[in-house]
Structure formats: C-alpha cells, structure tokens
Design a protein around this motif. Structure first.
Motif, PDB file in Angstrom:
ATOM      1  N   ILE A  88      -5.858  16.115  -9.073  1.00 61.55           N
ATOM      2  CA  ILE A  88      -6.295  17.280  -9.836  1.00 61.55           C
ATOM      3  C   ILE A  88      -5.141  18.272  -9.842  1.00 61.55           C
ATOM      4  N   VAL A  89      -4.640  18.609 -11.022  1.00 57.93           N
ATOM      5  CA  VAL A  89      -3.530  19.546 -11.166  1.00 57.93           C
ATOM      6  C   VAL A  89      -4.095  20.913 -11.544  1.00 57.93           C
ATOM      7  N   VAL A  90      -3.779  21.928 -10.746  1.00 58.07           N
ATOM      8  CA  VAL A  90      -4.216  23.292 -11.004  1.00 58.07           C
ATOM      9  C   VAL A  90      -3.004  24.074 -11.497  1.00 58.07           C
ATOM     10  N   LEU A  91      -3.058  24.544 -12.728  1.00 53.94           N
ATOM     11  CA  LEU A  91      -1.933  25.252 -13.330  1.00 53.94           C
ATOM     12  C   LEU A  91      -1.922  26.718 -12.910  1.00 53.94           C
ATOM     13  N   GLY A  92      -0.756  27.227 -12.586  1.00 51.82           N
ATOM     14  CA  GLY A  92      -0.607  28.632 -12.223  1.00 51.82           C
ATOM     15  C   GLY A  92      -0.585  29.537 -13.443  1.00 51.82           C
ATOM     16  N   SER A  93      -0.822  30.820 -13.220  1.00 49.53           N
ATOM     17  CA  SER A  93      -0.807  31.786 -14.331  1.00 49.53           C
ATOM     18  C   SER A  93      -0.218  33.124 -13.901  1.00 49.53           C
ATOM     19  N   GLY A  94       0.537  33.150 -12.801  1.00 53.47           N
ATOM     20  CA  GLY A  94       1.152  34.404 -12.364  1.00 53.47           C
ATOM     21  C   GLY A  94       0.414  35.043 -11.201  1.00 53.47           C
ATOM     22  N   LEU A  95       1.169  35.718 -10.351  1.00 51.07           N
ATOM     23  CA  LEU A  95       0.616  36.439  -9.208  1.00 51.07           C
ATOM     24  C   LEU A  95       0.674  37.940  -9.455  1.00 51.07           C
ATOM     25  N   ILE A  96      -0.147  38.674  -8.743  1.00 54.07           N
ATOM     26  CA  ILE A  96      -0.133  40.135  -8.781  1.00 54.07           C
ATOM     27  C   ILE A  96       0.158  40.628  -7.370  1.00 54.07           C
ATOM     28  N   ASP A  97       1.326  41.238  -7.167  1.00 58.71           N
ATOM     29  CA  ASP A  97       1.758  41.714  -5.842  1.00 58.71           C
ATOM     30  C   ASP A  97       1.756  40.568  -4.824  1.00 58.71           C
ATOM     31  N   LEU A 101      -5.114  17.371  -4.524  1.00 60.39           N
ATOM     32  CA  LEU A 101      -4.962  18.571  -5.336  1.00 60.39           C
ATOM     33  C   LEU A 101      -3.493  18.972  -5.401  1.00 60.39           C
ATOM     34  N   ILE A 102      -3.004  19.205  -6.608  1.00 58.34           N
ATOM     35  CA  ILE A 102      -1.615  19.599  -6.828  1.00 58.34           C
ATOM     36  C   ILE A 102      -1.607  21.002  -7.420  1.00 58.34           C
ATOM     37  N   MET A 103      -1.104  21.963  -6.653  1.00 60.38           N
ATOM     38  CA  MET A 103      -0.984  23.335  -7.133  1.00 60.38           C
ATOM     39  C   MET A 103       0.350  23.472  -7.868  1.00 60.38           C
ATOM     40  N   SER A 104       0.281  23.953  -9.098  1.00 62.98           N
ATOM     41  CA  SER A 104       1.466  24.001  -9.946  1.00 62.98           C
ATOM     42  C   SER A 104       1.799  25.446 -10.296  1.00 62.98           C
ATOM     43  N   GLY A 105       3.062  25.815 -10.124  1.00 62.27           N
ATOM     44  CA  GLY A 105       3.493  27.162 -10.487  1.00 62.27           C
ATOM     45  C   GLY A 105       4.751  27.550  -9.736  1.00 62.27           C
ATOM     46  N   GLY A 106       5.723  28.082 -10.438  1.00 66.39           N
ATOM     47  CA  GLY A 106       6.984  28.485  -9.821  1.00 66.39           C
ATOM     48  C   GLY A 106       6.971  29.942  -9.368  1.00 66.39           C
ATOM     49  N   ARG A 125       6.777  35.135  -3.812  1.00 64.68           N
ATOM     50  CA  ARG A 125       6.657  33.741  -3.391  1.00 64.68           C
ATOM     51  C   ARG A 125       6.168  32.900  -4.562  1.00 64.68           C
ATOM     52  N   PRO A 126       6.360  31.590  -4.504  1.00 62.25           N
ATOM     53  CA  PRO A 126       5.916  30.733  -5.613  1.00 62.25           C
ATOM     54  C   PRO A 126       4.399  30.766  -5.781  1.00 62.25           C
ATOM     55  N   GLU A 127       3.967  30.602  -7.000  1.00 65.07           N
ATOM     56  CA  GLU A 127       2.529  30.596  -7.290  1.00 65.07           C
ATOM     57  C   GLU A 127       1.833  29.451  -6.563  1.00 65.07           C
ATOM     58  N   ALA A 128       2.455  28.269  -6.548  1.00 63.16           N
ATOM     59  CA  ALA A 128       1.827  27.106  -5.916  1.00 63.16           C
ATOM     60  C   ALA A 128       1.558  27.361  -4.435  1.00 63.16           C
ATOM     61  N   GLU A 129       2.488  28.035  -3.766  1.00 61.86           N
ATOM     62  CA  GLU A 129       2.289  28.332  -2.339  1.00 61.86           C
ATOM     63  C   GLU A 129       1.138  29.306  -2.144  1.00 61.86           C
ATOM     64  N   ALA A 130       1.080  30.343  -2.979  1.00 59.80           N
ATOM     65  CA  ALA A 130      -0.013  31.310  -2.871  1.00 59.80           C
ATOM     66  C   ALA A 130      -1.359  30.666  -3.189  1.00 59.80           C
ATOM     67  N   MET A 131      -1.382  29.756  -4.161  1.00 56.90           N
ATOM     68  CA  MET A 131      -2.623  29.072  -4.517  1.00 56.90           C
ATOM     69  C   MET A 131      -3.076  28.141  -3.403  1.00 56.90           C
ATOM     70  N   ARG A 132      -2.120  27.541  -2.712  1.00 56.87           N
ATOM     71  CA  ARG A 132      -2.463  26.578  -1.662  1.00 56.87           C
ATOM     72  C   ARG A 132      -3.178  27.248  -0.496  1.00 56.87           C
ATOM     73  N   VAL A 133      -2.869  28.507  -0.215  1.00 56.06           N
ATOM     74  CA  VAL A 133      -3.438  29.182   0.957  1.00 56.06           C
ATOM     75  C   VAL A 133      -4.442  30.265   0.585  1.00 56.06           C
ATOM     76  N   CYS A 134      -4.750  30.425  -0.720  1.00 57.22           N
ATOM     77  CA  CYS A 134      -5.667  31.496  -1.099  1.00 57.22           C
ATOM     78  C   CYS A 134      -7.070  31.173  -0.602  1.00 57.22           C
ATOM     79  N   PRO A 135      -7.835  32.188  -0.199  1.00 59.50           N
ATOM     80  CA  PRO A 135      -9.191  31.937   0.336  1.00 59.50           C
ATOM     81  C   PRO A 135     -10.104  31.334  -0.716  1.00 59.50           C
ATOM     82  N   SER A 136     -10.985  30.426  -0.271  1.00 62.12           N
ATOM     83  CA  SER A 136     -11.976  29.831  -1.154  1.00 62.12           C
ATOM     84  C   SER A 136     -13.145  29.346  -0.306  1.00 62.12           C
ATOM     85  N   ARG A 137     -14.356  29.534  -0.812  1.00 64.76           N
ATOM     86  CA  ARG A 137     -15.533  29.108  -0.072  1.00 64.76           C
ATOM     87  C   ARG A 137     -15.747  27.601  -0.173  1.00 64.76           C
TER      88      ARG A 137
END
Length: 240
Positions: free
Chosen positions: A172-181, A212-217, A224-236
């Motif tokens: 499953i590829v999750v596409l990034g869309s930008g980070l805020i701060d 799961l593949i987090m995608s984003g530079g 930091r890269p979007e993929a790294e932030a997505m990999r560790v972001c909180p989720s229930r």
C-alpha cells in the motif's frame, strides 16, 4: 412496444458489465467513473421510456412527477449548490492544509463560475455582448467540459470507496502532500489512517499483512522528509 422496451432494458446491464470489466482491470482511474456514470444515464433513460410507455400506471405517473421536480430543482438551483460545495471544500482544505494555490483551486473555480454568470449582464450593459457572444459561448463550453470532468472524477472517487479492492494486496503506497511546521497535517494523516485501517482489516480477514510504503520527499521549507513524518505520526489504527 414490449419487445422494444425489453431490448432497451438490456442496455444498462451491458454498460454495467463494461464498467465492471474496466474496474477489474484498473481499480483506480477515470474510466471506471465514466462508465458508471453511463450506467446511471442508461438506467435513467430506460426508466423514463418505461414510464412514458405506460403513463396510466400510478408508478409511472409518480416517477415522471419526481423526475420533473428533480430536473426543475437542478435547473433552478444546481449552479448555486455547486458554488456552495466548491466554497465549502475550500474552507475544509484551508482548515486542514496550508494556504497555497493548489488548495484554493475550488475557490478559483467558484469565482470563475460567478464571473461567467455575470459576464452577459456586464457586456449587455456596455452593448458589447452581441460582439463577444461567441467568446462567451466558448467559455461556457469550457466550463461545461470541466464540470463534466469533475463529475466523472467524483464518481471515480466514490466508486473506489463503494467497490474497494479485494483484501489480498501486498503493498500500500501512501502519497505525501506536504508538512506544516514539520508535522503531518490532518488531510495527510487521514491518508495514513485509511492505509492502516485497510491493512488492519486485511490482516484480520486473511492473516496477510501488506507492506505500507510512505512516499514523500523533503521540501525546502520542511525540517524532515514527509515519509519519515508519516511513518511516525500518531494513529489509532497502529498495531491492530
């Protein structure tokens, strides 16, 4: 007449079969949305022809009245409903993402529709409308094309939700869309949640856990890269 209606009634199942074949070949894409819209159109036309063929039937009379009311409502208020939806979408995007041109496209589209509606009145007051009528018709045709394109896109989106792929995927590829701060915004977090939720359901149903593949530079304004932030972001849904 009965033979004629029976022949016409075969068209919606044929179009639905074509839609299903396209969807099975490529789950995502505009083609599936287009053919599902064609299925709805042919189904509506068949129902209308059947109602006109038997106007004395109470069901046919009720269908024709409802169809006329819906058509009149959309004709009178459809453009205003569209403007409201476009503005609502703009507000939701600005709540979930940073202000940018790509996140305000629906606002630009709403303003363009308003300008297109006001243009005949402005040109009529100036006396230039007869001379610029061909230009206005070209703009109107362009607007109708983009409106139909948007309808097909929305249909394709909801078809993907109504008919999800079978739970046997490997990746499953999750596409990034930008980070805020440096943090994952709500819209991107929703993508991560959707991927984790699907993976959890597949694991419960089949015991097969997809990768799961987090995608984003990393953009120039991102720490930091979007993929790294997505990999560790909180989720229930993590760990399910």
């Amino acid at each position: 007449m009965t033979h004629y209606l029976f022949t016409i009634a075969l068209l919606p199942p044929a179009v639905f079969a074509l839609f299903w074949a396209v969807k099975r070949k490529k789950h995502t894409g505009m083609a599936a949305g287009f053919w599902f819209d064609m299925f709805l159109v042919t189904l509506g036309v068949c129902a209308l022809l059947a109602a006109l063929a038997y106007p004395d039937s109470a069901a046919s009379f009720l269908f024709l009245v409802c169809a006329a009311l819906v058509f009149a409502f959309l004709l009178l208020f459809g453009v205003y409903i569209l403007l409201g939806l476009l503005l609502w979408n703009t507000v939701q995007m600005l709540k979930r993402e940073r202000p940018s041109l790509k996140h305000m496209l629906t606002l630009i589209l709403a303003l363009a529709i308003l300008a297109l509606m006001a243009l005949p009145w402005v040109l009529g007051k100036s006396g230039l409308f007869p001379w610029l009528y061909p230009l206005w018709m070209a703009l109107l045709g362009t607007a109708v094309f983009f409106a139909l394109h948007s309808l097909v896109f929305l249909t394709a989106f909801y078809v993907g939700k109504w008919f999800p792929p079978r739970k046997r995927v490997d990746y499953i590829v999750v596409l990034g869309s930008g980070l805020i701060d440096g943090k994952v915004p709500p819209l991107l977090a929703g993508r991560v949640d959707a991927a984790l939720r699907y993976a959890a359901r597949q694991k419960r149903k089949t015991g097969r856990e997809p990768c799961l593949i987090m995608s984003g530079g990393q953009g120039a304004d991102e720490p930091r890269p979007e993929a790294e932030a997505m990999r560790v972001c909180p989720s229930r849904f993590r760990g399910q």
